[in-house]
Design an enzyme around this catalytic site. Sequence first.
Site, short mmCIF file in Angstrom:
data_model
loop_
_atom_site.label_atom_id
_atom_site.label_comp_id
_atom_site.label_asym_id
_atom_site.label_seq_id
_atom_site.Cartn_x
_atom_site.Cartn_y
_atom_site.Cartn_z
CB CYS A 178 -0.98 -0.03 1.17
SG CYS A 178 -0.21 -0.07 2.80
CG ASN B 96 4.28 -1.68 5.29
OD1 ASN B 96 5.33 -1.98 5.80
ND2 ASN B 96 3.35 -2.57 5.07
CB CYS C 113 -3.88 1.89 6.87
SG CYS C 113 -3.68 3.41 7.83
NE ARG C 114 -4.51 1.43 1.69
CZ ARG C 114 -4.28 2.14 0.61
NH1 ARG C 114 -5.09 2.01 -0.43
NH2 ARG C 114 -3.27 3.00 0.55
CB SER C 115 0.10 -3.65 2.77
OG SER C 115 0.97 -2.72 3.37
CG ASP D 43 -5.37 5.85 2.10
OD1 ASP D 43 -5.41 5.48 3.29
OD2 ASP D 43 -4.59 6.72 1.67
#
Length: 155
Positions: free
Chosen positions: A9, A12, A14-16, A124
């Site tokens: 993301c 590195n 929040c999402r990944s 995001d």
Amino acid sequence: MIKSILFVCLGNICRSPVVEAIARLEFSRARIDVYVDSAGTADYHTGEQADSRSLASAQRAGYDGSPHRARQISAEDFEQFDAVLAMDNRNLATILSRCPERFRGKIDLFLRHAGIASPLEVPDPYYGDDGDFRRVIELGRIGVEKLIERHRITA
Ligand code: 4NP
């Protein structure tokens, strides 16, 4: 056969890292031996833990993101990982622009690679609310479930 996956993301945090934690646990439950890691295209948060809102939503869903420390994607990642999967089109474009031609076939959107036609992106949540963080978990679980199905078919 894919033996390693890097989820990517922007920050590195929040999402990944959340998708990585989901994949690690669900692959292990499914007895699928695929190494997983995550990275960001940006270096703003290098060395930091995952965002506290991500950690909390992951924890509520039964996933532990606490060991994670943020890092930026590096040139070696393109060589070392079998698949490099971006959370959204913006990060996909950034990765493609940095990746040597010979490794471009390893790169895709996470949800598209999982076989999902829509949505294609994990949005995001950084400037969003709790619902946006829950959505990351939801899409992460759906995508990982499909990756497991896909892995079983190609195994
Ligand atoms: P991520 O979210 O890409 O899912 O980790 C973000 C984290 C940090 C920022 C943006 C998005 N940031 O602008 O610092």
